[in-house]
Write a protein that holds these residues in place. Structure first.
Motif, PDB file in Angstrom:
ATOM      1  N   ALA A   1       0.829  -1.206   0.000  1.00  0.00           N
ATOM      2  CA  ALA A   1       0.000   0.000   0.000  1.00  0.00           C
ATOM      3  C   ALA A   1       0.866   1.259   0.000  1.00  0.00           C
ATOM      4  O   ALA A   1       0.567   2.229  -0.702  1.00  0.00           O
ATOM      5  CB  ALA A   1      -0.933  -0.006   1.205  1.00  0.00           C
ATOM      6  N   ASP A   2       1.940   1.243   0.786  1.00  0.00           N
ATOM      7  CA  ASP A   2       2.859   2.382   0.800  1.00  0.00           C
ATOM      8  C   ASP A   2       3.447   2.646  -0.582  1.00  0.00           C
ATOM      9  O   ASP A   2       3.742   3.786  -0.944  1.00  0.00           O
ATOM     10  CB  ASP A   2       4.013   2.134   1.787  1.00  0.00           C
ATOM     11  N   LEU A   3       3.633   1.580  -1.357  1.00  0.00           N
ATOM     12  CA  LEU A   3       4.192   1.709  -2.701  1.00  0.00           C
ATOM     13  C   LEU A   3       3.129   2.064  -3.740  1.00  0.00           C
ATOM     14  O   LEU A   3       3.431   2.160  -4.926  1.00  0.00           O
ATOM     15  CB  LEU A   3       4.901   0.414  -3.098  1.00  0.00           C
ATOM     16  N   GLY A   4       1.890   2.239  -3.283  1.00  0.00           N
ATOM     17  CA  GLY A   4       0.862   2.737  -4.186  1.00  0.00           C
ATOM     18  C   GLY A   4      -0.243   1.776  -4.532  1.00  0.00           C
ATOM     19  O   GLY A   4      -1.201   2.156  -5.212  1.00  0.00           O
ATOM     20  N   ALA A   5      -0.140   0.509  -4.113  1.00  0.00           N
ATOM     21  CA  ALA A   5      -1.174  -0.467  -4.453  1.00  0.00           C
ATOM     22  C   ALA A   5      -2.492  -0.113  -3.761  1.00  0.00           C
ATOM     23  O   ALA A   5      -2.509   0.445  -2.662  1.00  0.00           O
ATOM     24  CB  ALA A   5      -0.735  -1.869  -4.051  1.00  0.00           C
ATOM     25  N   ASP A   6      -3.588  -0.446  -4.412  1.00  0.00           N
ATOM     26  CA  ASP A   6      -4.918  -0.294  -3.832  1.00  0.00           C
ATOM     27  C   ASP A   6      -5.237  -1.603  -3.126  1.00  0.00           C
ATOM     28  O   ASP A   6      -5.582  -2.605  -3.753  1.00  0.00           O
ATOM     29  CB  ASP A   6      -5.935  -0.014  -4.949  1.00  0.00           C
ATOM     30  N   VAL A   7      -5.092  -1.613  -1.804  1.00  0.00           N
ATOM     31  CA  VAL A   7      -5.249  -2.834  -1.011  1.00  0.00           C
ATOM     32  C   VAL A   7      -6.604  -2.821  -0.319  1.00  0.00           C
ATOM     33  O   VAL A   7      -6.941  -1.872   0.398  1.00  0.00           O
ATOM     34  CB  VAL A   7      -4.126  -2.975   0.032  1.00  0.00           C
ATOM     35  N   VAL A   8      -7.363  -3.878  -0.512  1.00  0.00           N
ATOM     36  CA  VAL A   8      -8.642  -4.053   0.165  1.00  0.00           C
ATOM     37  C   VAL A   8      -8.506  -5.227   1.113  1.00  0.00           C
ATOM     38  O   VAL A   8      -8.174  -6.338   0.703  1.00  0.00           O
ATOM     39  CB  VAL A   8      -9.778  -4.296  -0.838  1.00  0.00           C
ATOM     40  N   ARG A   9      -8.758  -4.974   2.375  1.00  0.00           N
ATOM     41  CA  ARG A   9      -8.564  -5.968   3.427  1.00  0.00           C
ATOM     42  C   ARG A   9      -9.894  -6.644   3.743  1.00  0.00           C
ATOM     43  O   ARG A   9     -10.871  -5.970   4.076  1.00  0.00           O
ATOM     44  CB  ARG A   9      -7.987  -5.272   4.662  1.00  0.00           C
ATOM     45  N   VAL A  10      -9.928  -7.963   3.645  1.00  0.00           N
ATOM     46  CA  VAL A  10     -11.136  -8.743   3.912  1.00  0.00           C
ATOM     47  C   VAL A  10     -11.065  -9.266   5.342  1.00  0.00           C
ATOM     48  O   VAL A  10     -10.165 -10.042   5.681  1.00  0.00           O
ATOM     49  CB  VAL A  10     -11.273  -9.913   2.916  1.00  0.00           C
ATOM     50  N   VAL A  11     -12.007  -8.852   6.185  1.00  0.00           N
ATOM     51  CA  VAL A  11     -11.996  -9.244   7.593  1.00  0.00           C
ATOM     52  C   VAL A  11     -13.244 -10.049   7.929  1.00  0.00           C
ATOM     53  O   VAL A  11     -14.291  -9.918   7.292  1.00  0.00           O
ATOM     54  CB  VAL A  11     -11.908  -8.014   8.531  1.00  0.00           C
ATOM     55  N   ARG A  12     -13.121 -10.888   8.946  1.00  0.00           N
ATOM     56  CA  ARG A  12     -14.279 -11.621   9.457  1.00  0.00           C
ATOM     57  C   ARG A  12     -15.211 -10.649  10.184  1.00  0.00           C
ATOM     58  O   ARG A  12     -14.762  -9.595  10.666  1.00  0.00           O
ATOM     59  CB  ARG A  12     -13.828 -12.720  10.417  1.00  0.00           C
ATOM     60  N   PRO A  13     -16.495 -10.980  10.330  1.00  0.00           N
ATOM     61  CA  PRO A  13     -17.415 -10.091  11.055  1.00  0.00           C
ATOM     62  C   PRO A  13     -16.919  -9.737  12.451  1.00  0.00           C
ATOM     63  O   PRO A  13     -17.083  -8.603  12.901  1.00  0.00           O
ATOM     64  CB  PRO A  13     -18.715 -10.909  11.100  1.00  0.00           C
ATOM     65  N   SER A  14     -16.295 -10.700  13.133  1.00  0.00           N
ATOM     66  CA  SER A  14     -15.800 -10.434  14.491  1.00  0.00           C
ATOM     67  C   SER A  14     -14.633  -9.465  14.496  1.00  0.00           C
ATOM     68  O   SER A  14     -14.293  -8.898  15.538  1.00  0.00           O
ATOM     69  CB  SER A  14     -15.379 -11.749  15.157  1.00  0.00           C
ATOM     70  N   GLN A  15     -13.985  -9.282  13.341  1.00  0.00           N
ATOM     71  CA  GLN A  15     -12.840  -8.372  13.257  1.00  0.00           C
ATOM     72  C   GLN A  15     -13.232  -6.979  12.775  1.00  0.00           C
ATOM     73  O   GLN A  15     -12.394  -6.087  12.726  1.00  0.00           O
ATOM     74  CB  GLN A  15     -11.791  -8.925  12.280  1.00  0.00           C
ATOM     75  N   ALA A  16     -14.500  -6.788  12.424  1.00  0.00           N
ATOM     76  CA  ALA A  16     -14.914  -5.555  11.762  1.00  0.00           C
ATOM     77  C   ALA A  16     -14.619  -4.312  12.592  1.00  0.00           C
ATOM     78  O   ALA A  16     -14.271  -3.252  12.047  1.00  0.00           O
ATOM     79  CB  ALA A  16     -16.397  -5.613  11.423  1.00  0.00           C
ATOM     80  N   THR A  17     -14.755  -4.417  13.900  1.00  0.00           N
ATOM     81  CA  THR A  17     -14.485  -3.271  14.773  1.00  0.00           C
ATOM     82  C   THR A  17     -13.328  -3.550  15.716  1.00  0.00           C
ATOM     83  O   THR A  17     -13.088  -2.794  16.644  1.00  0.00           O
ATOM     84  CB  THR A  17     -15.733  -2.919  15.594  1.00  0.00           C
ATOM     85  N   ASP A  18     -12.625  -4.649  15.470  1.00  0.00           N
ATOM     86  CA  ASP A  18     -11.555  -5.079  16.373  1.00  0.00           C
ATOM     87  C   ASP A  18     -10.209  -4.520  15.930  1.00  0.00           C
ATOM     88  O   ASP A  18      -9.317  -5.237  15.511  1.00  0.00           O
ATOM     89  CB  ASP A  18     -11.497  -6.613  16.426  1.00  0.00           C
ATOM     90  N   HIS A  19     -10.092  -3.192  15.974  1.00  0.00           N
ATOM     91  CA  HIS A  19      -8.800  -2.569  15.674  1.00  0.00           C
ATOM     92  C   HIS A  19      -8.703  -1.248  16.416  1.00  0.00           C
ATOM     93  O   HIS A  19      -9.686  -0.740  16.951  1.00  0.00           O
ATOM     94  CB  HIS A  19      -8.615  -2.363  14.160  1.00  0.00           C
ATOM     95  N   HIS A  20      -7.511  -0.726  16.469  1.00  0.00           N
ATOM     96  CA  HIS A  20      -7.252   0.517  17.182  1.00  0.00           C
ATOM     97  C   HIS A  20      -6.683   1.544  16.217  1.00  0.00           C
ATOM     98  O   HIS A  20      -6.098   1.202  15.187  1.00  0.00           O
ATOM     99  CB  HIS A  20      -6.263   0.266  18.332  1.00  0.00           C
ATOM    100  N   ALA A  21      -6.849   2.802  16.569  1.00  0.00           N
ATOM    101  CA  ALA A  21      -6.414   3.883  15.677  1.00  0.00           C
ATOM    102  C   ALA A  21      -4.907   3.884  15.452  1.00  0.00           C
ATOM    103  O   ALA A  21      -4.429   4.459  14.484  1.00  0.00           O
ATOM    104  CB  ALA A  21      -6.847   5.233  16.260  1.00  0.00           C
ATOM    105  N   ASN A  22      -4.159   3.237  16.356  1.00  0.00           N
ATOM    106  CA  ASN A  22      -2.700   3.244  16.218  1.00  0.00           C
ATOM    107  C   ASN A  22      -2.164   1.970  15.594  1.00  0.00           C
ATOM    108  O   ASN A  22      -0.987   1.646  15.727  1.00  0.00           O
ATOM    109  CB  ASN A  22      -2.037   3.462  17.585  1.00  0.00           C
TER     110      ASN A  22
END
Length: 363
Positions: A27-48
């Motif tokens: 992604a840093d090199l410019g690719a358009d990356v789409v991340r596929v997550v499980r429903p349980s992971q949909a909100t399981d992340h932090h801003a950092n």
């Protein structure tokens, strides 16, 4: 100016460790990356969560045939798929290489595991420390008393994500000439072994032995080591070449004629003690000022909060702070006219939005 991978579409099957790190680099090199997550992971992340930067997210239950078909719709218009599950998991889900390449023969299918897709340990769990222990790398790192894991930099990232990125980019180049896709089997046990090439060469030449803390680059050499200063800080010394060594000795205020022969390994202990006394007589800031800008190859050992403020790191934006003030890694490698800095995490989007953007079929 567009980045090198602008226009390359990547489907990332959400995981941990080297897979997300590799997709961060893409992604840093410019690719358009789409991340596929499980429903349980949909909100399981932090801003950092910096390794998730620069890409969008969509939610899929991979055990649901309808969601599996949506993933295959996305794969049909993608350039790359990256997954980090254990061997055969994607096949059982109906998303293995054969399934994906049947929908898109030009697809580069990147697989990231610890042990690889085959071999006696392929299905066994493991972590960075296990992959580097089995290759000999961990045995070579640490004190004379015991091995010490070098964080998880060697297996997960050096031998893992970087090897995966290399394989994916090589396969994209190959596709440019053949028109067909490829399956990349990136394994941390293989990547770690690859990183050992130079050390194994020294071992073959008889200039490296298997006893820890007894070699040029493992902390045994007094001119390739760290030293405690009067205030408890440390300086790192890498004065291997004779001309750099001479500048080290001069900076420490020592008389060369009074020192043991640096090539006499039997006197390394004596030479180390002399250097330790010299460094220990002054605080780290003193030695920083003495060696700053010098070819003596002597630098301070900084913690992360210090490192992000160092003038060279600031100038290169090698490390920076995100909007919340956390220290984060910058983009690398840099390209001409490429912007640097930390990129935020993308939003969670609908299948319809992503498929429409990629020109895929409506479901």
């Amino acid at each position: 100016m567009s980045r090198p991978l602008t226009g390359v579409r990547v489907v990332e099957m959400a995981g941990i460790g080297p897979g997300p790190h590799a997709c961060m680099v893409l992604a840093d090199l410019g690719a358009d990356v789409v991340r596929v997550v499980r429903p349980s992971q949909a909100t399981d992340h932090h801003a950092n969560e910096h390794t998730l930067r620069g890409r969008r997210t969509i939610v899929a239950d991979l055990k649901d045939p309808a969601d599996r078909d949506r993933v295959l719709d996305l794969v049909a218009v993608a350039d790359v798929l990256v997954e980090g599950f254990r061997p055969r998991v994607m096949e059982r889900l109906g998303l293995g290489p054969d399934d994906a390449l049947a929908r898109n023969p030009r697809l580069v299918y990147g697989r990231m595991t610890g042990w690889g897709q085959d071999g006696p340990y392929a299905a066994m769990a493991g972590h960075d420390i296990n992959y580097i222990s089995l290759t000999g790398a961990l045995h070579a790192i640490g004190t004379s008393e015991q091995p010490v894991p070098p964080l998880n930099l060697v297996g997960d990232y050096g031998g893992g994500s970087m090897l995966l990125v290399t394989g994916v980019l090589a396969a994209l180049v190959q596709r440019g000439s053949t028109g067909t896709g490829q399956v990349v089997d990136a394994a941390m046990v293989d990547g770690t072994s690859l990183l050992l090439a130079g050390i194994l060469e020294l071992r073959t030449d008889g200039t490296w032995n298997d006893e820890r803390s007894n070699n040029l680059l493992d902390g045994a050499a007094p001119f390739y080591a760290t030293y405690r200063c009067a205030d408890g800080g440390f300086m790192a010394v890498g004065a291997i070449e004779p001309q750099f060594y001479a500048l080290l000795v001069a900076g420490l205020g020592l008389e060369p004629a009074s020192l043991p022969d640096r090539d006499d390994t039997t006197r390394w202990g004596q030479l180390r003690s002399t250097f330790a006394v010299a460094f220990g007589a002054q605080p780290r800031a003193h030695w920083e000022s003495v060696f700053d800008g010098s070819d003596a190859c002597v630098t301070p050992v900084l913690d992360f909060d210090e490192a992000v403020q160092h003038p060279h790191v600031v100038a290169r934006r090698s490390l920076t702070r995100d909007s919340a003030g956390f220290v984060a890694a910058g983009r690398a490698p840099r390209m001409r006219d490429d912007e640097s800095g930390v990129v935020g995490i993308g939003s969670t989007e609908s299948w319809e939005t992503v498929l429409a953007a990629w020109g895929g079929p409506p479901h």
